[in-house]
Design a protein around this motif. Structure first.
Motif, PDB file in Angstrom:
ATOM      1  N   ARG A 117     -81.182  10.302 -31.871  1.00  0.00           N
ATOM      2  CA  ARG A 117     -82.291   9.651 -31.163  1.00  0.00           C
ATOM      3  C   ARG A 117     -81.770   8.607 -30.181  1.00  0.00           C
ATOM      4  O   ARG A 117     -82.338   8.425 -29.099  1.00  0.00           O
ATOM      5  N   VAL A 134     -80.796  10.403 -27.158  1.00  0.00           N
ATOM      6  CA  VAL A 134     -81.958  10.770 -26.350  1.00  0.00           C
ATOM      7  C   VAL A 134     -82.325   9.612 -25.421  1.00  0.00           C
ATOM      8  O   VAL A 134     -82.571   9.798 -24.221  1.00  0.00           O
ATOM      9  N   ASP A 148     -84.732  15.676 -26.614  1.00  0.00           N
ATOM     10  CA  ASP A 148     -85.287  15.437 -27.945  1.00  0.00           C
ATOM     11  C   ASP A 148     -85.673  16.760 -28.613  1.00  0.00           C
ATOM     12  O   ASP A 148     -86.043  17.724 -27.935  1.00  0.00           O
TER      13      ASP A 148
END
Length: 219
Positions: free
Chosen positions: A156, A159, A166
């Motif tokens: 994450r 991302v 994602d």
């Protein structure tokens, strides 16, 4: 390990060691023997009396530390997983600031390398713990969850940095952990193993593919 209070006077120093130091030394010897027995012959070969003899620990002292052989093996398993977790943490510190495509493969190999270096550890981690008992299974799944959470968090963050698209990171983490452990187990069981460098390279490439390949490219 036992949580009962020490007997009166048990904290006194004997032969230059406190009671806690003597217990720690006994535990270390017991875990070393259990590691060798289970890693070489399997959990079924584990017997308290034989372990105590090999570790030079009385059965009385053994049962002051553990309520039985399963508890002692669980302590060893926890100890091994703690060591592997420390290797992962050190890898993440060493690769701080690098892209996901470098951090996760390095962390994965940091987790697996001790098992490649000592096949007794590999047998314990990948074979002996599976389905052994509810107690061991709980420990195994708890530690797998820690790895999943780590991979999810790192992914994450990647991302946010714009490195990857994602996706369902839990699915990706489960796929990576499952594939890596199955591959490591297969390597361990082969009579004629390919070079460890080849396995490490392939696992690194697998991690990169699962975590960085844009899923839209596969559609």
């Amino acid at each position: 390990m036992s949580t009962s209070a020490p007997a009166p006077g048990s904290r006194r120093v004997y032969a230059g060691q406190s009671a806690e130091e003597r217990d720690a030394a006994r535990r270390a010897r017991l875990l070393a023997v259990i590691h060798d027995v289970v890693g070489t012959h399997g959990y079924s070969a584990l017997a308290v009396e034989r372990v105590c003899t090999a570790a030079n620990v009385s059965t009385r002292n053994f049962y002051q530390l553990y309520d039985g052989k399963e508890a002692a093996f669980a302590d060893l398993y926890d100890d091994l997983l703690l060591g592997l977790g420390e290797q992962v943490a050190e890898s993440l510190v060493a690769t701080d600031g690098q892209p996901l495509a470098q951090r996760i493969p390095a962390a994965l190999l940091a987790f697996l390398k001790p098992t490649f270096d000592d096949l007794r550890t590999a047998r314990i981690i990948f074979v002996e713990v599976v389905g052994l008992s509810a107690r061991i299974e709980t420990t195994r799944l708890r530690n797998r969850e820690k790895l999943i959470e780590l991979i999810e968090a790192e992914s994450r963050a990647a991302v946010v940095r714009g490195e990857v698209v994602d996706r369902n990171w839990r699915f990706a983490a489960l796929a990576l952990i499952g594939a890596a452990t199955a591959t490591a187990l297969d390597w361990m069981l082969q009579k004629h193993r390919p070079p460890i460098e080849q396995l490490e390279r392939e696992l690194g490439e697998l991690a990169v593919t699962l975590l960085t390949l844009d899923p839209r490219d596969a559609s």
